[in-house]
Design a protein around this motif. Structure first.
Motif: not given
Length: 221
Positions: A21-27, A41-44, A104-110
């Motif tokens: 995938t070309k999009m960070p955080g998507w699989t 991958d960062y779904y809330i 930081e975005y990944k951390k906040d989502c988690a």
């Protein structure tokens, strides 16, 4: 959102030549019915909590391109609601400048996902969620606020806090809780009464004129 559907015949492809995938955080998840499906991958999940807050003024003064990321770090409260929940949340101060990077975005989502409801289900009159926490928290739902909403936590009436510029949250105690929101259209009862009164008046009017007409006919005979 949890999934993205990409039409196979679209000119834009979210995968490279190696299938990555070309999009960070998507699989890449699957291909179904002519669509490539990608999973966030960062779904809330629906219904989550915060440790910090921003005031509405701070939010309005922030750059519009950063506001959606700001909402991942802290809940936005109206000035008159800050005191109601200041015992649950701490405010971002001037020396705590928010950092907006991919990491930081990944951390906040988690972090938001770790403080989310265990379950969420909606029906014709509202929605129900379950939440577990080691302490009392303010639980946020990305459902637009309207006057017809009411809330109960563990069967007890709860005050709805308007937050994040037009959405809703409620205080939830420590432990396991069931949260219920119900929606009832404002003025519906009054409208039903007026409608019933109108039909009653119309029926009386029609009956009266039929009565007058029958008396007039009898008199002429």
């Amino acid at each position: 959102c949890k999934y993205l559907f990409d039409y196979e015949k679209d000119a834009e492809n979210f995968q490279d030549e190696n299938g990555e995938t070309k999009m960070p955080g998507w699989t890449y998840y699957d291909t179904q019915n002519g669509y490539r499906i990608f999973q966030n991958d960062y779904y809330i999940p629906m219904g989550f909590s915060y440790d910090t807050y921003f005031t509405r003024e701070e939010y309005d003064n922030a750059g519009e391109s950063l506001r959606h990321l700001m909402l991942l770090k802290g809940i936005v409260l109206e000035e008159n609601d800050v005191e109601k929940v200041s015992d649950l949340l701490t405010q971002y101060t001037d020396h705590q400048t928010p950092v907006y990077t991919q990491a930081e975005y990944k951390k906040d989502c988690a972090q938001r996902a770790s403080m989310a409801c265990d379950s969420f289900a909606y029906d014709n009159t509202g929605f129900t969620a379950t939440f577990q926490s080691d302490k009392e928290r303010l639980v946020f739902f990305s459902v637009p606020y309207e006057k017809g909403w009411s809330a109960q936590v563990n069967g007890q009436d709860a005050e709805i806090i308007q937050c994040n510029v037009g959405f809703m949250a409620v205080r939830v105690p420590a432990g396991s809780s069931t949260i219920r929101f119900n929606y009832y259209t404002p003025g519906l009862n009054a409208g039903m009464v007026l409608t019933a009164s109108g039909f009653t008046a119309l029926g009386a009017y029609v009956a009266y004129h039929k009565f007058r007409k029958s008396r007039s006919t009898a008199t002429q005979k």
